[in-house]
Design an enzyme around this catalytic site. Structure first.
Site, mmCIF file in Angstrom:
data_model
loop_
_atom_site.group_PDB
_atom_site.id
_atom_site.type_symbol
_atom_site.label_atom_id
_atom_site.label_comp_id
_atom_site.label_asym_id
_atom_site.label_seq_id
_atom_site.Cartn_x
_atom_site.Cartn_y
_atom_site.Cartn_z
ATOM 1 C CG PHE A 195 -1.617 -1.413 1.565
ATOM 2 C CD1 PHE A 195 -2.551 -1.784 0.422
ATOM 3 C CD2 PHE A 195 -1.483 -2.097 2.464
ATOM 4 C CE1 PHE A 195 -3.257 -2.960 0.477
ATOM 5 C CE2 PHE A 195 -2.152 -3.502 2.668
ATOM 6 C CZ PHE A 195 -2.842 -3.750 1.788
ATOM 7 N NE ARG A 228 -6.752 -7.153 -23.058
ATOM 8 C CZ ARG A 228 -7.932 -7.551 -24.077
ATOM 9 N NH1 ARG A 228 -8.626 -8.484 -23.926
ATOM 10 N NH2 ARG A 228 -7.496 -7.068 -25.408
ATOM 11 C CB THR A 275 -6.903 -10.769 -8.974
ATOM 12 O OG1 THR A 275 -6.526 -10.681 -9.993
ATOM 13 C CG2 THR A 275 -6.312 -12.194 -8.711
ATOM 14 C CD GLN A 325 -5.324 -5.037 -6.802
ATOM 15 O OE1 GLN A 325 -5.088 -3.720 -7.294
ATOM 16 N NE2 GLN A 325 -4.350 -5.931 -6.833
ATOM 17 C CE LYS A 354 -8.168 3.338 -18.683
ATOM 18 N NZ LYS A 354 -8.658 4.460 -19.071
ATOM 19 C CD GLU A 368 -2.533 3.869 -6.534
ATOM 20 O OE1 GLU A 368 -1.483 3.992 -5.561
ATOM 21 O OE2 GLU A 368 -2.508 4.151 -7.648
#
Lengths: 322, 724
Positions: B238, B609, B615, B619, B682, B686
């Site tokens: 992080f 994409r 996963t 996120q 991309k 975050e």
């Protein structure tokens, strides 16, 4: 962590003089790692036969080694003393409750961050050194019963419920005795390092609950996140009603003082009265009359008032709706 | 052979979509998951080389001054105070070591020496009790007590915001504050250093190995070729492990001095003292709009802090220049130089707090103007980047808003304070999500072996994000192999240097390098097949071109190796690249105690994409949880007198617990962004946090009418705005 000797006690009589007692270790080990305390000798009492919950007279005798999780789940506790079960489940995390014991929980030290930080002056850690919390970050500090020497709070939940239930602490030692929980924890005064009446060589063997009083029992804990956070304020309430009037009121408060707080004047005001907002306001006024803020913790005064109002409305059958 | 690509233009052919294996994008489980849950993945502090000694950092007990002398540590092997030891961590992408010289103290808790002993416990005891004499200095620790710097490059203005405010139909001018925040990764920082002659190997908890190697070599004064870093598994970063920190430098120095391996692991409290904090922020937002809700002026004045001499400052207003249209605009970025511990990148630096506050301001403006908050945003989406006129590489904000409103049931939202259940007020809130997109240079090597398996090697890290899995999926897709036939090796500087994990650029940057390496291999297979690469189909270990079908084992003689090298290029400048989304929250606010419970939360995201749906979703779940933390619980409190971190463990620094996080819903908008390399993918890590907290805070207002502008919205701040 400083080196220490380790002894496993075989009986209550087998406690080496000067040794620090360890049971669940959920607080003691943290303090030892940080060297907030540095005992030279530890005595492990977890093999002692103090882990039973059994009837005593019309009440209940809770062994000092009964784990928080087990006590919270005990059918008699859930039926007759639900405020205790609720308080336990509001405390710590599942993992900690599985380790923490009844006696150990009474001995839990404050969460004042200045107490935990050896760089900071603390009269608890080092009597006479001063109190760095005063003038520092005071969000979790006391509004009732504090002194110029210490503004720390007792952080636990279980003891707040026990206070409302008029529990008694059974102590073994050179002269075995029983001490009401009300007298077990001390206010800081000018000796904040002395937190309980437990003397060297003494051990808590049980907590005794008197006969159940019934009534509505609530534990309302307000905290900064939904789980695993200490109380900003908490209210343990046992309230009985008879013919629309309050016939029993036992109210204890956590997160606000160096010990679970209780004010007999608040309770006597309520007795025999019909529940109303005006009455509860008056109760809160009495409770908070001696309250004193220390910077950031000023919010605890209105928060405790609100928590008390909500708890009393709830316990007396008034609406709490938004 | 290495295939190089600089991203100078668009990639319109959807190459990955033309592959036959069909694994890219699939929600595959994490490759290393079983290792992690069974304890077989060894983290930095878990190796046990023979003769290991244990070091613990000694920390300054004053906020600033000079260390005069350090006493003895009876029972310890050594007390090391070396001028190469660093005062604070390197920033992400730094190419040099940070400021060294531990005799100067710049903040309370700074590392000033290392004690080494035969056991961790003995070392910790010595480090905690060692006598240190200082010459202390008075320094400022409160960002609002000093005259801030105004770095010229970080200020921008167009038109006249004051005038726009005066002439607006509706004008909002408010100040928000956010506290210092910490990454609070589960794995504390740790390193084990071991020398072999003049060559050192350091196992460490790091996010960006190729730049970490440069930083470490510079700090130690050795050549990079003499240094190997290993970070195969990292227990969360992080941002807190972007740059080398005191423990790894000290471990290397001590291991050299003692001639035996040395481990230095930070205690939890040390992590809070020594890892970078996100700066607290003061943000004044001015918004002016006409009667129809079209923005005419945007002002974002920011005050952040860090240590004197430290370059990184929280880029709070990073997304402000391009999120919404307005003729008059101004960004003021002020920096207070104070001694609270070094500020650095923490979980989406900039937007995490900047977009969150801005989106609260938009909600207030919507309220003021009597416009639905979704409509206000839709009315102000620019066609091109307003400050530069550049086109967007893609723009999905409007779609994310409309899709989110529909899925969340936004039309059921009631006016403020009109909904309650029992003692809880219920409200709904929303916010836009936006985060800048970046690529970084990255290299990878892929080896296809005759028996039909492949090996991916790069010094990329997997900090719990799923990098092993997505790189394996990419190679499997490109080479036509089942995913279990691809082995992924990461976290070792002996492999080709990668972007590392940071700024959400890891997946796209390292993924493109693996893509390129695989293209190289495909080219060689095509040659062996006698066809063009474009006509080659690879699937389940078979190669097909027209009516020729051959197995890879026939085509590969031993091994085929390809390397890929990705560099950002002209599209970085020619197009504004960003990811987009929308956040939605429903909260309950207790009428008595001001406690807030998030009842449901949803995010809609567009990130180009999606490489692995599972996963990627994970996120976003993490990001949204952090959003709840920013809104409701997280604050690193500083002592007002010496600036030290007060809430310095996981009991007192309140990251959200499970009980604070309801079931979260995540939806991705299908997208291929042509300007970000052939993967068309991309960054995502975050985006989930950027603005999420605003949805919660705006929902609090809708529930009970209280605006909290000093975060986090703990019960005390809610009751302060409530009726008695």
């Amino acid at each position: 962590m400083r080196e220490f000797t380790f002894h496993r006690a075989a009986s209550v009589a087998d406690l080496p003089a000067g040794a620090t007692i360890i049971a669940g270790g959920t607080n003691l080990l943290d303090l030892m790692k940080l060297e907030v305390i540095a005992p030279e000798a530890l005595v492990d009492i977890t093999r002692l036969p103090l882990d039973r919950v059994e009837p005593e007279g019309e009440g209940l005798r809770i062994g000092a080694l009964v784990r928080n999780s087990d006590l919270a789940a005990h059918p008699t506790v859930r039926r007759d003393y639900p405020v205790l079960s609720r308080a336990l489940l509001a405390g710590a995390s599942g993992q900690l409750r599985n380790m923490a014991t009844t006696g150990g929980n009474l001995m839990q030290r404050t969460r004042c961050p200045y107490f935990y930080d050896r760089r900071m002056a603390c009269n608890k850690r080092d009597p006479g050194a001063g109190c760095a919390a005063i003038g520092g970050v005071t969000r979790n500090h006391a509004i009732l019963g504090a002194s110029d020497h210490c503004i720390a709070t007792y952080p636990g939940d279980m003891a707040v419920a026990l206070r409302a239930l008029d529990a008694v602490v059974e102590i073994d030692g050179p002269s075995p005795r029983r001490v009401p929980l009300a007298d077990f924890h001390l206010l800081p005064g000018d000796t904040p390092h002395v937190e309980t009446v437990l003397q060297p060589g003494e051990i808590i063997t049980a907590v005794i609950l008197p006969a159940p009083v019934g009534g509505q029992q609530r534990y309302r804990k307000v905290r900064d996140r939904a789980s695993y956070a200490f109380a900003l304020v908490s209210v343990a309430a046992v309230v009985g009603m008879d013919g629309g009037r309050i016939s029993h009121a036992a109210l204890a408060f956590g997160g606000v003082a160096h010990k679970p707080w209780r004010d007999p004047e608040v309770e006597s005001l309520l007795l025999g009265r019909e529940p109303s907002d005006a009455l509860f306001h008056e109760a809160a006024e009495i409770l908070l009359r001696p309250a004193q803020a220390h910077g950031e913790n000023a919010f605890k005064i209105p928060l405790l008032r609100r928590a008390l109002m909500a708890t009393l409305r709830d316990a007396t059958g008034m609406e709490t709706t938004a | 052979m290495t295939r190089h690509l600089r991203v100078d233009g668009p990639t319109h052919d959807d190459r990955l979509d033309q592959m036959a294996q069909g694994v890219i994008g699939q929600p595959l489980n994490r490759l290393e998951g079983p290792l992690k849950v069974s304890g077989r993945a060894t983290y930095a502090a878990e190796a046990r080389p023979r003769d290991l000694a244990y070091g613990v950092l000694v920390q300054a007990a004053i906020p600033a001054g000079t260390v005069l002398d350090i006493g003895d540590a009876p029972g310890a092997l050594a007390v090391i105070q070396d001028k190469r030891m660093i005062r604070y961590a390197a920033q992400g992408l730094d190419q040099k070591g940070p400021t060294s010289g531990p005799d100067r103290v710049e903040y309370m808790g700074q590392s000033i020496a290392l004690v080494v002993a035969e056991t961790f416990e003995a070392a910790r005891h010595a480090a905690q009790t060692i006598a240190v004499r200082y010459k202390p200095e008075e320094v400022p620790v409160d960002p609002e007590s000093v005259t801030p710097e105004l770095p010229p490059k970080k200020q921008s203005a167009a038109g006249d915001v004051d005038k726009a405010m005066r002439e607006a139909a509706f004008a909002l001018d408010r100040v928000w504050r956010t506290p210092s925040q910490m990454a609070a990764a589960m794995e504390p920082h740790a390193a084990i250093a071991e020398w072999d002659g003049d060559h050192v190997t350091i196992r460490a908890a790091l996010q960006m190995l190729s730049s970490n190697r440069k930083q470490m070599a510079d700090a130690l004064g050795i050549r990079e070729s003499k240094l190997r870093l290993l970070s195969p598994y990292v227990g969360g970063g992080f941002g807190s492990k972007l740059g080398i920190n005191a423990e790894a430098v000290a471990a290397a120095i001590a291991a050299r001095e003692l001639g035996r391996p040395v481990m230095v692991a930070m205690t939890r409290q040390q992590v809070f003292d020594l890892a970078h904090r996100r700066s607290e922020t003061r943000q004044r937002i001015r918004l002016a709009c006409d009667a129809g809700g079209r923005l005419t002026g945007i002002g974002h004045d920011v005050l952040v802090s860090t240590l004197p001499g430290s370059e990184f400052t929280e880029p709070v207003a990073q997304a402000t220049p391009f999120t919404y249209q307005a003729a008059h605009r101004q960004v003021v970025h002020a920096v207070a130089r104070i001694h609270r511990g070094c500020a650095g990148s923490v979980r989406a630096p900039g937007e995490a707090v900047g977009v969150t506050v801005f989106e609260c301001a938009m909600d207030e403006l919507a309220d003021m103007a009597g416009i639905d908050p979704v409509d206000l945003r839709l009315k102000n989406i620019p066609d091109v980047e307003p400050t530069t006129g550049r086109p967007f590489s893609s723009h999905k904000l409007a779609e994310a808003l409309r899709e989110g409103a529909k899925r969340f049931g936004w039309s059921d939202r009631r006016p403020t304070g009109q909904r309650a259940e029992g003692e809880w007020f219920i409200g709904m809130g929303m916010a836009a999500a936006v985060r800048v997109n970046m690529l970084q240079e990255s290299r990878a090597r892929v080896t296809l072996v005759q028996d039909g398996h492949a090996i991916v090697e790069t010094d990329m890290t997997d900090i719990g994000t799923g990098t092993y899995t997505i790189l394996g999926q990419l190679a499997a897709e490109m080479l036509g192999l089942p995913p279990d036939r691809v082995e992924v090796r990461l976290g070792d500087t002996q492999f080709p240097p990668a972007s590392g994990s940071g700024g959400s650029f890891g997946a796209a940057s390292s993924g493109n390098s693996v893509f390129l390496a695989c293209e190289e291999i495909r080219g060689q297979i095509a040659k062996a097949m006698g066809c063009n690469e474009a006509d080659l189909t690879l699937q389940d270990g078979m190669a097909r071109a027209g009516n020729i079908v051959r197995s890879l084992s026939e085509l590969v003689n031993g091994t085929i190796t390809g390397e890929g090298h990705l560099q950002p290029g002209k599209t970085e400048k020619s197009h504004r690249q960003a990811t987009w989304g929308s956040h939605w929250a429903e909260v309950a606010v207790n009428r008595w105690t001001g406690e807030v419970r998030v009842r449901r939360m949803m995010g809609v995201f567009a990130c180009g994409r999606v490489l692995n749906e599972k996963t990627a979703r994970s996120q976003c779940l993490g990001g949204m949880s952090f959003g709840i933390g920013i809104a409701l619980t997280e604050a690193l409190e500083h002592d007002p007198r010496d600036g030290h971190a007060v809430s310095r463990d996981l009991a007192e620094y309140h990251i959200p617990t499970h009980a604070d996080v309801p079931a979260l819903e995540v939806h991705f908008l299908p997208e291929r962004d042509a300007y970000v390399g052939p993967l068309q993918a991309k960054g995502l890590g975050e985006l989930g946090i950027c603005g999420a907290g605003a949805a919660v805070l705006n929902a609090i207002h809708n529930a009970c009418g209280v605006r909290v502008r000093e975060l986090p919205a703990t019960p005390d701040k809610i009751i302060a705005g409530m009726d008695p």
